[in-house]
Design a protein around this motif. Structure first.
Motif, PDB file in Angstrom:
ATOM      1  N   PHE A 230      48.016  35.331  45.105  1.00  0.00           N
ATOM      2  CA  PHE A 230      47.144  36.357  44.525  1.00  0.00           C
ATOM      3  C   PHE A 230      45.715  35.987  44.898  1.00  0.00           C
ATOM      4  O   PHE A 230      45.141  35.035  44.379  1.00  0.00           O
ATOM      5  N   PHE A 231      45.137  36.767  45.807  1.00  0.00           N
ATOM      6  CA  PHE A 231      43.766  36.527  46.267  1.00  0.00           C
ATOM      7  C   PHE A 231      42.827  37.548  45.629  1.00  0.00           C
ATOM      8  O   PHE A 231      43.159  38.718  45.495  1.00  0.00           O
ATOM      9  N   ARG A 232      41.632  37.092  45.246  1.00  0.00           N
ATOM     10  CA  ARG A 232      40.618  38.037  44.755  1.00  0.00           C
ATOM     11  C   ARG A 232      39.236  37.471  45.017  1.00  0.00           C
ATOM     12  O   ARG A 232      39.053  36.255  45.140  1.00  0.00           O
ATOM     13  N   THR A 233      38.264  38.356  45.125  1.00  0.00           N
ATOM     14  CA  THR A 233      36.868  37.966  45.263  1.00  0.00           C
ATOM     15  C   THR A 233      36.253  37.880  43.876  1.00  0.00           C
ATOM     16  O   THR A 233      36.267  38.865  43.123  1.00  0.00           O
ATOM     17  N   VAL A 245      35.779  32.936  45.787  1.00  0.00           N
ATOM     18  CA  VAL A 245      37.058  33.626  45.740  1.00  0.00           C
ATOM     19  C   VAL A 245      38.053  32.761  44.989  1.00  0.00           C
ATOM     20  O   VAL A 245      37.845  31.547  44.807  1.00  0.00           O
ATOM     21  N   GLY A 246      39.145  33.380  44.546  1.00  0.00           N
ATOM     22  CA  GLY A 246      40.205  32.651  43.879  1.00  0.00           C
ATOM     23  C   GLY A 246      41.531  32.896  44.570  1.00  0.00           C
ATOM     24  O   GLY A 246      41.809  34.010  45.029  1.00  0.00           O
ATOM     25  N   VAL A 247      42.355  31.850  44.644  1.00  0.00           N
ATOM     26  CA  VAL A 247      43.670  31.956  45.270  1.00  0.00           C
ATOM     27  C   VAL A 247      44.699  31.397  44.289  1.00  0.00           C
ATOM     28  O   VAL A 247      44.803  30.176  44.111  1.00  0.00           O
ATOM     29  N   LYS A 248      45.409  32.285  43.623  1.00  0.00           N
ATOM     30  CA  LYS A 248      46.450  31.863  42.696  1.00  0.00           C
ATOM     31  C   LYS A 248      47.774  31.812  43.455  1.00  0.00           C
ATOM     32  O   LYS A 248      48.132  32.756  44.157  1.00  0.00           O
ATOM     33  N   VAL A 346      33.566  45.631  44.701  1.00  0.00           N
ATOM     34  CA  VAL A 346      33.479  47.078  44.517  1.00  0.00           C
ATOM     35  C   VAL A 346      33.109  47.375  43.078  1.00  0.00           C
ATOM     36  O   VAL A 346      33.667  46.775  42.149  1.00  0.00           O
ATOM     37  N   GLU A 347      32.167  48.283  42.901  1.00  0.00           N
ATOM     38  CA  GLU A 347      31.820  48.773  41.571  1.00  0.00           C
ATOM     39  C   GLU A 347      31.695  50.290  41.633  1.00  0.00           C
ATOM     40  O   GLU A 347      31.047  50.828  42.526  1.00  0.00           O
ATOM     41  N   TYR A 488      41.044  40.894  36.791  1.00  0.00           N
ATOM     42  CA  TYR A 488      39.830  40.354  37.389  1.00  0.00           C
ATOM     43  C   TYR A 488      38.838  41.481  37.653  1.00  0.00           C
ATOM     44  O   TYR A 488      39.138  42.671  37.482  1.00  0.00           O
ATOM     45  N   LYS A 489      37.653  41.087  38.088  1.00  0.00           N
ATOM     46  CA  LYS A 489      36.621  42.060  38.424  1.00  0.00           C
ATOM     47  C   LYS A 489      37.102  42.962  39.557  1.00  0.00           C
ATOM     48  O   LYS A 489      37.909  42.562  40.391  1.00  0.00           O
ATOM     49  N   GLY A 490      36.542  44.160  39.566  1.00  0.00           N
ATOM     50  CA  GLY A 490      36.844  45.066  40.668  1.00  0.00           C
ATOM     51  C   GLY A 490      38.118  45.849  40.508  1.00  0.00           C
ATOM     52  O   GLY A 490      38.583  46.470  41.468  1.00  0.00           O
ATOM     53  N   CYS A 491      38.718  45.832  39.322  1.00  0.00           N
ATOM     54  CA  CYS A 491      39.933  46.607  39.074  1.00  0.00           C
ATOM     55  C   CYS A 491      39.545  47.942  38.438  1.00  0.00           C
ATOM     56  O   CYS A 491      39.016  47.970  37.311  1.00  0.00           O
TER      57      CYS A 491
END
Length: 912
Positions: A230-233, A245-248, A346-347, A488-491
């Protein structure tokens, strides 16, 4: 949790990391030029690098259309020799070009595949990964039922450990049923559905083999906000260009012993350099899973955006912590996955779309997408999925709404690579069911987020059911499920402004106040951002479907011009390109309904509103959309100066000549005369580039005068696009003269190669042209196609040929590639040959070996065994030399006839 920063040193580069990183970098370069596709969300890595085996399972299936009891279809000893031999993706049948009105097969079918998996798979974990089986399905392995699934748009994953026999004959049997069923979405009867619910195993199938300690699959793991990678900025500073960034990562231990491992995540930038990595320890109990969340800090970030779709390579490795030096001993690498990701934020705000910390300067305009293709239905191979994205991007689109279901993984890969935002929608259309229906909708929502969460192209989620009156509590629960899966942010989630429960959503769907008055925003709610999910369609009633926007390509240039101008700007209040541009800042864009012609269930007519037809041949509207794209961005695919004359110079073409362009001005010359230059105007706050009209520029009688005096070559329209006073692009149109030859072209976009994988399909387009190569639009020939080499025509004809009528100058045929590389030859001739008929056409191309290992038995495999070109008569087929001589003879006859025709013309002129 202990986190160790990896320092990429010379010593490290000398070890296994160097091999892995360099290989990924090379593959990344290849991806940009070939359109290689992911498998279960990750790149296919070379055998000398990967610790998991991936086998293609598309080739060598048997198909039975109809119902059978499992003992008659699923057993390992069932005689399937009389069943039809097919490769995947397969949509049960070849469809007519117009397959709307529920003319497709609805009901159960059985597939069987016999194969021998390598003996080396013994003791490993083996799964079958179906990207999509339409409807409700059952999977049987060696006579035993292994899985059951409801719904056609998300993966079906089957653990084979209980049944697979490596080194021996195995049989996979699949029952697929696309008949009406209210128990799962979309649920609505196909007789009342606005898209066709074609059947079959219509997406790719893989066998994936790992060791007993492995990175899980998010759709199989069934872990909320987890499973797999699971990657996210987390953050991105546009000034310092630093990103977090996070990598779960979830790792499974299928052994009976505790496993101590190290999990490493390394990211390299789009050029394969600047690695940043971390490693963390993980202890996994026996028969259990463990999870780590690895933070990475990036410098000099190259953020992803539609105009700069830069992708990083994320490599995740799991090492045996007790196995020694990971940089030197690759034997202790337990599993690894690599994927392309984008660093971006993204916002959605009341000021508009904020991308990577900056306000997006233009409205985000694109289209919806149904997945069907002419003749194929939903069984669209990866190369055509990729080509669809290329064509949409070339038209200037920057966003796609996945109407009304998650799209093929290959299409999502292409959107990442090419710079297309995606709104991912859950399956559904105007229906709410009882019983298990709701739970299956909720499961679809979770699974679509898990499958597509790592795509940088995904800008928001649409978990509601399209145009559906659902229960009051559904909207909130659907929205909450998305945020549970992506905490997380950006959802962002989107919902219709008129639907109950809309207050729970971050983005609301509506038409802008500047557009359609019936559906436009009456009262803005809670300062939320708005988006138009569907614009442009203009029917009189939803039963008749007469429309200024629905135009079949073969109806000709006048109807197509009406459609094109309707999409750009109307004289009445309606949502168009113009009104979207003129909308307030909080209304940040909209999607056209619909860029491609597609088939429908409840209506007898196909949807003709596409800017391309069902074969992806462009209409005038395609060039109208292109005229609104930017002239220059980093992403050259979706930008660039263009000019297009929307006039074919036929006897029935309009006198006024319309030119579409995004240049500063357009210069038009008629028949070699002095050019007339006109500025490309814009509507203040609206349409950026208004079509340029040159009154009375086409005169058929002037054409006749020049042609009759022997100057027919002088008749032409030439348009030049100018920027800053310099000509940057040019388009020329001539009237078509006598039909003299057939020209064959391959519809092949840049970056898509010919792979001998048994699945890829390409369109070969035959055009009737005059001696100069100008397409004869007004021609009604019938064209007979044949193919030789390792490929087959998609045809129902028993002799393997295909007959297609010419429509608006062209006739397309579909060719499926075989499994053996070689030279493919396609020929096209008129159905009723004659000495004065157009000369036949021929095209050849070479196919490459597929880089994917495939499992199939030779006796069930190759479509090239059915390759066409053999006459149905008992006469022996002509040799290659004989065919070449026949074509040469045609050309000689044509030249002699040209001399005869000159005499005939002279005599007729004498008596005028």
């Amino acid at each position: 949790m202990k986190v160790t920063t990896i320092r990429i040193t010379a010593a490290c580069l000398a070890g296994s990391f160097s091999l892995y990183a360099d290989t990924v970098s090379d593959q990344e370069e290849a991806v940009s030029s070939t359109g290689t596709y992911s498998v279960a969300g990750a790149l296919r890595l070379p055998e000398n690098v990967t610790k998991r085996d991936v086998y293609g399972m598309n080739v060598g299936w048997k198909l039975f259309k109809g119902g059978k009891a499992p003992e008659e279809a699923a057993g390992p000893d069932v005689d399937d020799s009389s069943w039809e031999s097919v490769n995947l993706p397969n949509g049960i049948e070849l469809l007519p070009e117009e397959a709307s009105g529920c003319s497709n097969y609805q009901g159960p079918v059985w597939y069987r595949k016999t194969f021998i998996p390598p003996a080396r798979l013994e003791g490993r974990r083996n799964t079958l990964y179906f990207e999509g089986i339409m409807g409700k399905s059952e999977v049987w392995v060696n006579g035993e039922k292994a899985a059951e699934h409801f719904g056609g748009y998300l993966p079906v994953i089957v653990n084979l450990d209980k049944w697979l026999k490596p080194g021996e004959k195995n049989v996979i049997a699949v029952k697929a049923d696309n008949s009406n069923d209210v128990s799962y979405p979309p649920g609505k009867s196909q007789e009342g559905l606005d898209f066709s619910y074609f059947g079959g195993i219509y997406r790719d199938v893989y066998l994936i083999s790992t060791g007993p300690v492995y990175i899980t699959d998010p759709n199989e793991a069934n872990t909320v906000a987890g499973g797999g990678v699971f990657f996210r900025t987390e953050s991105l500073d546009p000034f310092t260009r630093k990103g977090k960034v996070g990598v779960k990562v979830q790792v499974a231990n299928q052994t009976d012993k505790e496993q101590k491992v190290r999990v490493q995540a390394v990211m390299t930038d789009p050029k394969g350099v600047d690695p940043a990595g971390e490693t963390v320890p993980l202890v996994i109990p026996p028969r259990s899973t463990g999870e780590v969340d690895i933070p990475l800090v990036l410098s000099n970030v190259k953020p992803w955006s539609p105009d700069n779709p830069d992708l990083y390579t994320l490599s995740v490795e799991v090492w045996d912590a007790a196995g020694g030096d990971q940089a030197k001993d690759s034997a202790h690498l337990l599993d690894n996955r690599s994927m392309r990701v984008g660093v971006r934020t993204v916002e959605m705000t009341e000021k508009g779309l904020v991308l990577n910390g900056s306000l997006f300067s233009e409205k985000l305009i694109g289209g919806n997408r149904h997945q069907d293709f002419a003749r194929l239905g939903n069984a669209v191979p990866n190369n055509l999925e990729w080509q669809d994205a290329v064509k949409l991007r070339k038209a200037g689109m920057r966003v796609i709404r996945s109407a009304h279901y998650p799209q093929d993984p290959a299409f999502m890969d292409a959107c990442d690579r090419l710079g297309l935002f995606v709104i991912v929608a859950t399956p559904g259309w105007q229906f709410w069911g009882s019983g298990p229906f709701a739970d299956r909708v909720y499961d679809d929502i979770r699974q679509m987020v898990r499958r597509d969460r790592n795509h940088p192209s995904v800008m928001m989620w649409e978990p509601i059911l399209n145009e559906t009156h659902y229960p009051a509590d559904f909207a909130k629960k659907a929205r909450d499920l998305v945020h549970e899966e992506y905490p997380y942010k950006g959802c962002y989630t989107a919902c219709d402004a008129v639907s109950q429960g809309n207050q729970h959503y971050e983005v609301l769907y509506a038409h802008p106040a500047t557009g359609d008055k019936h559906w436009s925003i009456k009262e803005r709610k809670n300062n939320k951002p708005y988006f138009t999910r569907e614009f442009g369609d203009n029917v009189d009633t939803w039963s008749a479907h007469n429309s200024t926007s629905r135009v079949a390509r073969h109806w000709g240039e006048a109807p197509m011009m009406v459609q094109a101008l309707h999409y750009l700007k109307t004289s009445f209040p309606y949502t168009t390109y113009d009104t979207l541009n003129a909308a307030p800042a909080y209304h940040f864009g909209g999607c056209l309904w619909h860029p491609f012609d597609h088939q429908r269930g409840y209506h007898p007519d196909p949807f003709y509103g596409g800017i391309m037809d069902a074969f992806r041949q462009p209409k005038t509207s395609y060039f109208a959309f292109m005229s609104q794209r930017p002239r220059k961005t980093h992403n050259r695919l979706g930008s660039g100066p263009m000019v297009h004359i929307a006039n074919e110079c036929t006897p029935f073409s309009p006198e006024d000549v319309t030119v579409f362009s995004n240049c500063d001005s357009v210069r038009l010359s008629v028949n070699g005369g002095p050019p007339v230059e006109k500025k490309v105007a814009s509507c203040p706050g609206g349409l950026k580039h208004v079509p340029v009209v040159f009154p009375k520029a086409w005169d058929f009688m002037e054409n006749k005068k020049l042609a009759s005096s022997g100057k027919e070559g002088a008749v032409k329209l030439v348009a030049e696009g100018l920027i800053g006073g310099k000509v940057v692009t040019r388009h020329e149109v001539r009237p078509a003269r006598r039909a003299e030859k057939i020209r064959l072209t391959l519809d092949r976009e840049d970056g898509v190669d010919f792979y001998a994988n048994g699945s890829d399909v390409f369109a070969v387009v035959a055009e009737v042209t005059d001696g100069r190569g100008t397409v004869k639009r007004l021609n009604d020939e019938e064209i007979v196609f044949s193919v030789e080499g390792p490929a087959e025509l998609l045809t129902d004809s028993p002799d393997g040929t295909l007959t297609q009528s010419v429509k608006w100058g062209s006739a397309p045929a579909l060719v499926r590639l075989g499994t053996r590389p070689g030279t493919v030859t396609v020929r096209a001739s008129v159905k009723h040959p004659g000495s004065q008929k157009p000369v036949s056409g021929i095209i050849k191309f070479d196919t490459k070996a597929s880089g994917l290992k495939m499992l199939f038995t030779e006796d069930a495999a190759d479509c090239e065994k059915k390759a066409a070109g053999t006459p149905s008569s008992s006469a022996a087929p002509a040799s290659e030399r004989e065919k070449s001589l026949q074509m040469e003879l045609e050309k000689v006859r044509h030249e002699l006839n040209s001399l005869r025709n000159e005499k005939v013309s002279a005599q007729q002129t004498h008596f005028e």
